[in-house]
Write a protein that holds these residues in place. Structure first.
Motif, PDB file in Angstrom:
ATOM      1  N   HIS A  30      69.968  43.701  63.930  1.00 43.50           N
ATOM      2  CA  HIS A  30      70.370  43.120  62.650  1.00 43.50           C
ATOM      3  C   HIS A  30      71.329  44.050  61.912  1.00 43.50           C
ATOM      4  O   HIS A  30      72.364  43.610  61.381  1.00 43.50           O
ATOM      5  CB  HIS A  30      69.126  42.850  61.803  1.00 43.50           C
ATOM      6  CG  HIS A  30      69.414  42.104  60.545  1.00 43.50           C
ATOM      7  ND1 HIS A  30      69.630  40.748  60.527  1.00 43.50           N
ATOM      8  CD2 HIS A  30      69.534  42.538  59.268  1.00 43.50           C
ATOM      9  CE1 HIS A  30      69.878  40.379  59.274  1.00 43.50           C
ATOM     10  NE2 HIS A  30      69.818  41.444  58.502  1.00 43.50           N
ATOM     11  N   LEU A  31      71.019  45.330  61.899  1.00 46.28           N
ATOM     12  CA  LEU A  31      71.882  46.312  61.251  1.00 46.28           C
ATOM     13  C   LEU A  31      73.255  46.354  61.906  1.00 46.28           C
ATOM     14  O   LEU A  31      74.278  46.366  61.223  1.00 46.28           O
ATOM     15  CB  LEU A  31      71.226  47.699  61.291  1.00 46.28           C
ATOM     16  CG  LEU A  31      72.050  48.838  60.712  1.00 46.28           C
ATOM     17  CD1 LEU A  31      72.279  48.636  59.224  1.00 46.28           C
ATOM     18  CD2 LEU A  31      71.367  50.167  60.976  1.00 46.28           C
ATOM     19  N   LEU A  32      73.285  46.364  63.232  1.00 45.95           N
ATOM     20  CA  LEU A  32      74.564  46.387  63.937  1.00 45.95           C
ATOM     21  C   LEU A  32      75.409  45.151  63.636  1.00 45.95           C
ATOM     22  O   LEU A  32      76.626  45.243  63.486  1.00 45.95           O
ATOM     23  CB  LEU A  32      74.344  46.516  65.443  1.00 45.95           C
ATOM     24  CG  LEU A  32      73.914  47.889  65.936  1.00 45.95           C
ATOM     25  CD1 LEU A  32      73.624  47.855  67.433  1.00 45.95           C
ATOM     26  CD2 LEU A  32      74.967  48.944  65.618  1.00 45.95           C
ATOM     27  N   SER A  33      74.757  43.995  63.515  1.00 50.56           N
ATOM     28  CA  SER A  33      75.531  42.783  63.211  1.00 50.56           C
ATOM     29  C   SER A  33      76.134  42.856  61.816  1.00 50.56           C
ATOM     30  O   SER A  33      77.267  42.433  61.602  1.00 50.56           O
ATOM     31  CB  SER A  33      74.659  41.542  63.364  1.00 50.56           C
ATOM     32  OG  SER A  33      73.743  41.441  62.306  1.00 50.56           O
ATOM     33  N   ILE A  37      80.425  43.345  60.752  1.00 53.31           N
ATOM     34  CA  ILE A  37      81.167  42.513  59.805  1.00 53.31           C
ATOM     35  C   ILE A  37      81.668  43.328  58.617  1.00 53.31           C
ATOM     36  O   ILE A  37      82.819  43.210  58.205  1.00 53.31           O
ATOM     37  CB  ILE A  37      80.284  41.343  59.293  1.00 53.31           C
ATOM     38  CG1 ILE A  37      79.858  40.453  60.453  1.00 53.31           C
ATOM     39  CG2 ILE A  37      80.999  40.549  58.210  1.00 53.31           C
ATOM     40  CD1 ILE A  37      80.999  39.814  61.204  1.00 53.31           C
ATOM     41  N   LEU A  38      80.829  44.186  58.070  1.00 54.42           N
ATOM     42  CA  LEU A  38      81.174  44.895  56.841  1.00 54.42           C
ATOM     43  C   LEU A  38      82.100  46.091  57.038  1.00 54.42           C
ATOM     44  O   LEU A  38      82.971  46.338  56.220  1.00 54.42           O
ATOM     45  CB  LEU A  38      79.896  45.350  56.129  1.00 54.42           C
ATOM     46  CG  LEU A  38      78.983  44.227  55.640  1.00 54.42           C
ATOM     47  CD1 LEU A  38      77.713  44.812  55.040  1.00 54.42           C
ATOM     48  CD2 LEU A  38      79.701  43.357  54.635  1.00 54.42           C
ATOM     49  N   LEU A  39      81.912  46.852  58.112  1.00 56.75           N
ATOM     50  CA  LEU A  39      82.691  48.074  58.287  1.00 56.75           C
ATOM     51  C   LEU A  39      84.195  47.850  58.419  1.00 56.75           C
ATOM     52  O   LEU A  39      84.960  48.609  57.821  1.00 56.75           O
ATOM     53  CB  LEU A  39      82.167  48.885  59.471  1.00 56.75           C
ATOM     54  CG  LEU A  39      80.877  49.657  59.195  1.00 56.75           C
ATOM     55  CD1 LEU A  39      80.460  50.442  60.423  1.00 56.75           C
ATOM     56  CD2 LEU A  39      81.007  50.574  58.010  1.00 56.75           C
ATOM     57  N   PRO A  40      84.646  46.856  59.184  1.00 60.10           N
ATOM     58  CA  PRO A  40      86.103  46.684  59.253  1.00 60.10           C
ATOM     59  C   PRO A  40      86.752  46.451  57.889  1.00 60.10           C
ATOM     60  O   PRO A  40      87.825  46.992  57.616  1.00 60.10           O
ATOM     61  CB  PRO A  40      86.274  45.458  60.160  1.00 60.10           C
ATOM     62  CG  PRO A  40      85.052  45.452  61.010  1.00 60.10           C
ATOM     63  CD  PRO A  40      83.953  45.965  60.119  1.00 60.10           C
ATOM     64  N   PHE A  41      86.100  45.691  57.021  1.00 56.29           N
ATOM     65  CA  PHE A  41      86.673  45.451  55.702  1.00 56.29           C
ATOM     66  C   PHE A  41      86.639  46.714  54.841  1.00 56.29           C
ATOM     67  O   PHE A  41      87.564  46.986  54.089  1.00 56.29           O
ATOM     68  CB  PHE A  41      85.949  44.297  55.008  1.00 56.29           C
ATOM     69  CG  PHE A  41      86.187  42.987  55.681  1.00 56.29           C
ATOM     70  CD1 PHE A  41      87.411  42.347  55.567  1.00 56.29           C
ATOM     71  CD2 PHE A  41      85.213  42.411  56.464  1.00 56.29           C
ATOM     72  CE1 PHE A  41      87.660  41.149  56.205  1.00 56.29           C
ATOM     73  CE2 PHE A  41      85.439  41.207  57.111  1.00 56.29           C
ATOM     74  CZ  PHE A  41      86.664  40.577  56.987  1.00 56.29           C
ATOM     75  N   THR A  42      85.585  47.496  54.972  1.00 52.07           N
ATOM     76  CA  THR A  42      85.506  48.763  54.247  1.00 52.07           C
ATOM     77  C   THR A  42      86.600  49.707  54.707  1.00 52.07           C
ATOM     78  O   THR A  42      87.252  50.359  53.891  1.00 52.07           O
ATOM     79  CB  THR A  42      84.119  49.411  54.459  1.00 52.07           C
ATOM     80  OG1 THR A  42      83.119  48.476  54.059  1.00 52.07           O
ATOM     81  CG2 THR A  42      83.971  50.679  53.662  1.00 52.07           C
TER      82      THR A  42
END
Length: 192
Positions: A30-33, A37-42
């Motif tokens: 769940h954390l990896l999913s 999604i979130l890391l590329p935008f950050t």
């Protein structure tokens, strides 16, 4: 909603410790999913804030790589033999290292500032941002064209010319590649 799977894992193996191991695996997935999604935008937000510094660092890195390749003329030995089971991985890594997909990211994100003066960048931007199907079609067509051209060369050498021809007629473009890296790095440094 993965808790029933954790209970099932513990019941199937009849060990209470398996419940916690399964819950840890579910939490990790769940954390990896979320991170995927979130890391590329950050990272993109960070890239925008430090764009000039990143451009200078990338230019210096490209120049350093070009100088290194000019001095060290030996080709990496691990690239000499790639097993057939590793060809897809090799192709992915080689395309990634040469920037096949990465070179399109600035156009896709709209950070290529030459759209007003360069019709090619403008057309690519319109294609990539307005219609995902067209962008995927372009990628598929490009891959098909590359495979057709490479396949024709490979078949010709394999079928008619042979390995002896290849070893005698091979020419090394490493020095040209190194010089182009230095030139591109210097141009990028000047423009940063």
């Amino acid at each position: 909603m993965g808790w029933p799977l954790a209970v099932s894992a513990a019941l199937m193996e009849r060990k209470p410790g398996r419940l916690w191991r399964a819950l840890a695996a579910l939490a990790g997935g769940h954390l990896l999913s979320m991170l995927a999604i979130l890391l590329p935008f950050t990272v993109l937000l960070w890239l925008v804030d430090y764009q000039r510094q990143i451009q200078i660092g990338a230019a210096l890195l490209v120049i350093a790589l070009g100088i290194y390749l000019t001095i060290n003329r030996r080709h990496p030995r691990f690239l000499a033999r790639v097993r057939p089971t590793q060809l897809a991985l090799w192709s992915f890594l080689a395309a990634l290292a040469h920037g096949a997909g990465l070179m399109l990211v600035p156009i896709y994100l709209g950070i290529c500032k030459t759209i007003e003066t360069d019709a090619g960048h403008a057309a690519a931007s319109v294609l990539m941002t307005s219609n995902t199907t067209v962008a995927l079609g372009v990628a598929l067509l490009h891959s098909l064209a590359m495979m057709t051209a490479g396949g024709a060369l490979a078949f010709g050498v394999y079928r008619w010319l042979g390995l002896k021809f290849l070893s005698k007629s091979w020419f090394n473009l490493d020095l040209v590649w190194a010089a182009s890296l230095i030139l591109v790095g210097v141009i990028a440094l000047v423009m940063a």
